[in-house]
Design a protein around this motif. Structure first.
Motif, mmCIF file in Angstrom:
data_model
loop_
_atom_site.group_PDB
_atom_site.id
_atom_site.type_symbol
_atom_site.label_atom_id
_atom_site.label_comp_id
_atom_site.label_asym_id
_atom_site.label_seq_id
_atom_site.Cartn_x
_atom_site.Cartn_y
_atom_site.Cartn_z
ATOM 1 N N ASP A 83 0.829 -1.214 0.000
ATOM 2 C CA ASP A 83 0.000 0.000 0.000
ATOM 3 C C ASP A 83 0.864 1.265 0.000
ATOM 4 O O ASP A 83 0.532 2.250 -0.676
ATOM 5 C CB ASP A 83 -0.917 0.012 1.226
ATOM 6 C CG ASP A 83 -2.046 -1.001 1.120
ATOM 7 O OD1 ASP A 83 -2.341 -1.430 -0.010
ATOM 8 O OD2 ASP A 83 -2.618 -1.371 2.162
ATOM 9 N N THR A 84 1.944 1.226 0.762
ATOM 10 C CA THR A 84 2.830 2.392 0.844
ATOM 11 C C THR A 84 3.506 2.664 -0.489
ATOM 12 O O THR A 84 3.572 3.819 -0.945
ATOM 13 C CB THR A 84 3.899 2.177 1.936
ATOM 14 O OG1 THR A 84 3.248 2.001 3.205
ATOM 15 C CG2 THR A 84 4.830 3.385 2.032
ATOM 16 N N SER A 94 -0.986 14.863 -1.014
ATOM 17 C CA SER A 94 -1.134 14.131 0.242
ATOM 18 C C SER A 94 -2.475 13.422 0.355
ATOM 19 O O SER A 94 -2.545 12.240 0.716
ATOM 20 C CB SER A 94 -0.946 15.094 1.420
ATOM 21 O OG SER A 94 -1.180 14.449 2.647
ATOM 22 N N GLU A 95 -3.544 14.140 0.047
ATOM 23 C CA GLU A 95 -4.890 13.580 0.175
ATOM 24 C C GLU A 95 -5.095 12.392 -0.760
ATOM 25 O O GLU A 95 -5.637 11.356 -0.371
ATOM 26 C CB GLU A 95 -5.930 14.664 -0.111
ATOM 27 C CG GLU A 95 -7.366 14.210 0.110
ATOM 28 C CD GLU A 95 -8.373 15.329 -0.109
ATOM 29 O OE1 GLU A 95 -9.568 15.009 -0.302
ATOM 30 O OE2 GLU A 95 -7.961 16.514 -0.106
ATOM 31 N N LYS A 96 -4.650 12.537 -1.999
ATOM 32 C CA LYS A 96 -4.803 11.464 -2.977
ATOM 33 C C LYS A 96 -3.907 10.271 -2.631
ATOM 34 O O LYS A 96 -4.309 9.107 -2.810
ATOM 35 C CB LYS A 96 -4.448 11.989 -4.374
ATOM 36 C CG LYS A 96 -4.675 10.970 -5.501
ATOM 37 C CD LYS A 96 -6.131 10.569 -5.630
ATOM 38 C CE LYS A 96 -6.339 9.618 -6.794
ATOM 39 N NZ LYS A 96 -7.748 9.173 -6.896
ATOM 40 N N ALA A 156 -0.253 10.670 10.377
ATOM 41 C CA ALA A 156 -0.738 11.439 9.227
ATOM 42 C C ALA A 156 -2.253 11.562 9.212
ATOM 43 O O ALA A 156 -2.805 12.383 8.471
ATOM 44 C CB ALA A 156 -0.260 10.776 7.932
ATOM 45 N N LYS A 157 -2.923 10.749 10.026
ATOM 46 C CA LYS A 157 -4.385 10.749 10.029
ATOM 47 C C LYS A 157 -4.903 10.937 11.451
ATOM 48 O O LYS A 157 -4.189 10.735 12.429
ATOM 49 C CB LYS A 157 -4.926 9.437 9.450
ATOM 50 C CG LYS A 157 -4.495 9.164 8.019
ATOM 51 C CD LYS A 157 -5.260 8.008 7.400
ATOM 52 C CE LYS A 157 -4.993 6.692 8.073
ATOM 53 N NZ LYS A 157 -5.658 5.547 7.411
ATOM 54 N N SER A 158 -6.153 11.317 11.548
ATOM 55 C CA SER A 158 -6.769 11.510 12.864
ATOM 56 C C SER A 158 -7.435 10.245 13.378
ATOM 57 O O SER A 158 -7.901 10.190 14.510
ATOM 58 C CB SER A 158 -7.817 12.634 12.791
ATOM 59 O OG SER A 158 -8.822 12.310 11.833
ATOM 60 N N ASN A 159 -7.483 9.212 12.519
ATOM 61 C CA ASN A 159 -8.061 7.941 12.943
ATOM 62 C C ASN A 159 -7.290 6.800 12.294
ATOM 63 O O ASN A 159 -6.335 7.022 11.567
ATOM 64 C CB ASN A 159 -9.551 7.866 12.579
ATOM 65 C CG ASN A 159 -9.797 8.166 11.104
ATOM 66 O OD1 ASN A 159 -8.932 7.959 10.252
ATOM 67 N ND2 ASN A 159 -10.986 8.666 10.799
ATOM 68 N N GLY A 160 -7.710 5.572 12.576
ATOM 69 C CA GLY A 160 -7.020 4.407 12.029
ATOM 70 C C GLY A 160 -6.165 3.717 13.078
ATOM 71 O O GLY A 160 -5.877 4.286 14.147
ATOM 72 N N LEU A 161 -5.744 2.500 12.787
ATOM 73 C CA LEU A 161 -4.967 1.714 13.744
ATOM 74 C C LEU A 161 -3.616 2.365 14.057
ATOM 75 O O LEU A 161 -3.164 2.357 15.204
ATOM 76 C CB LEU A 161 -4.749 0.297 13.208
ATOM 77 C CG LEU A 161 -5.925 -0.670 13.352
ATOM 78 C CD1 LEU A 161 -5.627 -1.979 12.642
ATOM 79 C CD2 LEU A 161 -6.226 -0.922 14.829
ATOM 80 N N GLY A 162 -2.980 2.912 13.019
ATOM 81 C CA GLY A 162 -1.686 3.555 13.230
ATOM 82 C C GLY A 162 -1.794 4.703 14.211
ATOM 83 O O GLY A 162 -0.950 4.876 15.091
ATOM 84 N N ILE A 209 10.584 10.554 4.268
ATOM 85 C CA ILE A 209 9.828 10.496 3.004
ATOM 86 C C ILE A 209 8.328 10.584 3.279
ATOM 87 O O ILE A 209 7.588 11.285 2.588
ATOM 88 C CB ILE A 209 10.164 9.205 2.233
ATOM 89 C CG1 ILE A 209 11.630 9.209 1.791
ATOM 90 C CG2 ILE A 209 9.242 9.038 1.028
ATOM 91 C CD1 ILE A 209 12.101 7.883 1.224
ATOM 92 N N SER A 210 7.888 9.867 4.324
ATOM 93 C CA SER A 210 6.470 9.852 4.668
ATOM 94 C C SER A 210 5.985 11.236 5.108
ATOM 95 O O SER A 210 4.877 11.655 4.773
ATOM 96 C CB SER A 210 6.213 8.824 5.781
ATOM 97 O OG SER A 210 4.834 8.643 5.997
ATOM 98 N N TYR A 211 6.826 11.958 5.836
ATOM 99 C CA TYR A 211 6.468 13.323 6.235
ATOM 100 C C TYR A 211 6.285 14.209 4.999
ATOM 101 O O TYR A 211 5.381 15.052 4.949
ATOM 102 C CB TYR A 211 7.561 13.912 7.134
ATOM 103 C CG TYR A 211 7.336 13.691 8.607
ATOM 104 C CD1 TYR A 211 7.134 14.765 9.472
ATOM 105 C CD2 TYR A 211 7.312 12.405 9.146
ATOM 106 C CE1 TYR A 211 6.938 14.571 10.832
ATOM 107 C CE2 TYR A 211 7.117 12.196 10.494
ATOM 108 C CZ TYR A 211 6.921 13.279 11.339
ATOM 109 O OH TYR A 211 6.709 13.070 12.671
ATOM 110 N N LYS A 212 7.153 14.034 4.019
ATOM 111 C CA LYS A 212 7.064 14.838 2.799
ATOM 112 C C LYS A 212 5.834 14.466 1.972
ATOM 113 O O LYS A 212 5.192 15.320 1.360
ATOM 114 C CB LYS A 212 8.329 14.651 1.958
ATOM 115 C CG LYS A 212 9.579 15.274 2.564
ATOM 116 C CD LYS A 212 10.794 15.057 1.685
ATOM 117 C CE LYS A 212 10.669 15.794 0.374
ATOM 118 N NZ LYS A 212 11.892 15.675 -0.464
ATOM 119 N N LYS A 213 5.504 13.173 1.967
ATOM 120 C CA LYS A 213 4.402 12.688 1.138
ATOM 121 C C LYS A 213 3.031 12.931 1.772
ATOM 122 O O LYS A 213 2.094 13.365 1.103
ATOM 123 C CB LYS A 213 4.577 11.187 0.864
ATOM 124 C CG LYS A 213 5.737 10.842 -0.051
ATOM 125 C CD LYS A 213 5.435 11.210 -1.496
ATOM 126 C CE LYS A 213 6.519 10.760 -2.440
ATOM 127 N NZ LYS A 213 6.220 11.083 -3.855
#
Length: 244
Positions: A83-84, A94-96, A156-162, A209-213
């Motif tokens: 997925d990543t 970011s949203e897409k 990166a999200k306000s919800n989810g397992l992470g 990379i994840s922070y940038k994406k």
């Protein structure tokens, strides 16, 4: 702590433990504390398979060792890897990117990442001298580093397992876990700190990379850190055994 280790085994493996554990922040924090132990257990089972079969057929032993790791994890983290790669390599905003990562369908980059990842893992198992020890420590390394990233990087999200894992705020437990693990690692052989350090550096690169994406990390990115961390640890063990 007992509920924490049970939850860790239930969540991160497919080892059947039929004990009901409440999925709350306290237990999740303890669960993250035991991630390196769970990694060592998975690596230990894989190492035993290799140890028993390798004297007869190293090729078969390597394949079954790889297979048992997939069975024990249920492909949980490699799904995050796919997925990543699908999201990050799509070159979208970011949203897409988050939308692509959430999509249950797998894309070309996801397929390629899984195939190359498993191929490289198989080659490494074939090439390393002390496979059982390398498997135990590499699987533990990747889980320890992932637990550090979970506790220190923003979601990166306000919800989810992470996000749920990040909000459990396990920093104090992770410090204790890291100290214990370092003591164990040094007592085995100080040179085995090298794969751990390289694993950590890779995790920081992935996080950057994840922070940038997507301006943070998600459960998929944590899974990527675990999978690629385990891979780079094994590769580092191969290097250590060759040159040190």
């Amino acid at each position: 702590m007992i509920e924490g280790i049970i939850l860790a085994v239930q969540f991160f493996t497919r080892i059947p433990i039929n004990v009901a554990v409440e999925f709350n922040e306290k237990n999740i924090g303890c669960c993250i504390f035991f991630m390196p132990l769970v990694g060592a257990i998975i690596g230990g089972f894989a190492g035993i398979v290799y140890y028993l079969i390798a004297p007869y057929d190293k090729l078969m032993a390597s394949f079954l060792t790889l297979l048992i790791t997939i069975i024990l994890t249920g492909g949980l983290h490699i799904d995050g890897l796919a997925d990543t790669f699908d999201g990050f390599l799509a070159n979208k905003d970011s949203e897409k990117t988050l939308e692509i990562m959430k999509d249950s369908r797998i894309g070309t980059f996801g397929v390629l990442s899984m195939v190359l990842h498993l191929m490289f893992l198989f080659v490494l198992i074939m090439s390393i001298d002390n496979v059982p020890l390398a498997m135990v420590l590499s699987f533990a390394n990747s889980r320890l580093i992932s637990s550090i990233i979970i506790s220190t990087k923003k979601s990166a999200k306000s919800n989810g397992l992470g996000t749920l894992f990040h909000k459990s705020n396990p920093k104090k437990l992770i410090i204790i876990s890291t100290i214990i693990y370092l003591i164990i690692l040094i007592s085995i052989n100080i040179k085995y700190l090298i794969p751990l350090i390289i694993n950590y550096l890779l995790a920081e690169i992935i996080s950057h990379i994840s922070y940038k994406k997507i301006d943070g990390l998600t459960g998929d990115v944590y899974g990527t850190i675990i999978e690629l961390g385990m891979l780079i640890s094994l590769f580092s063990f191969w290097g250590v055994s060759q040159w040190i």
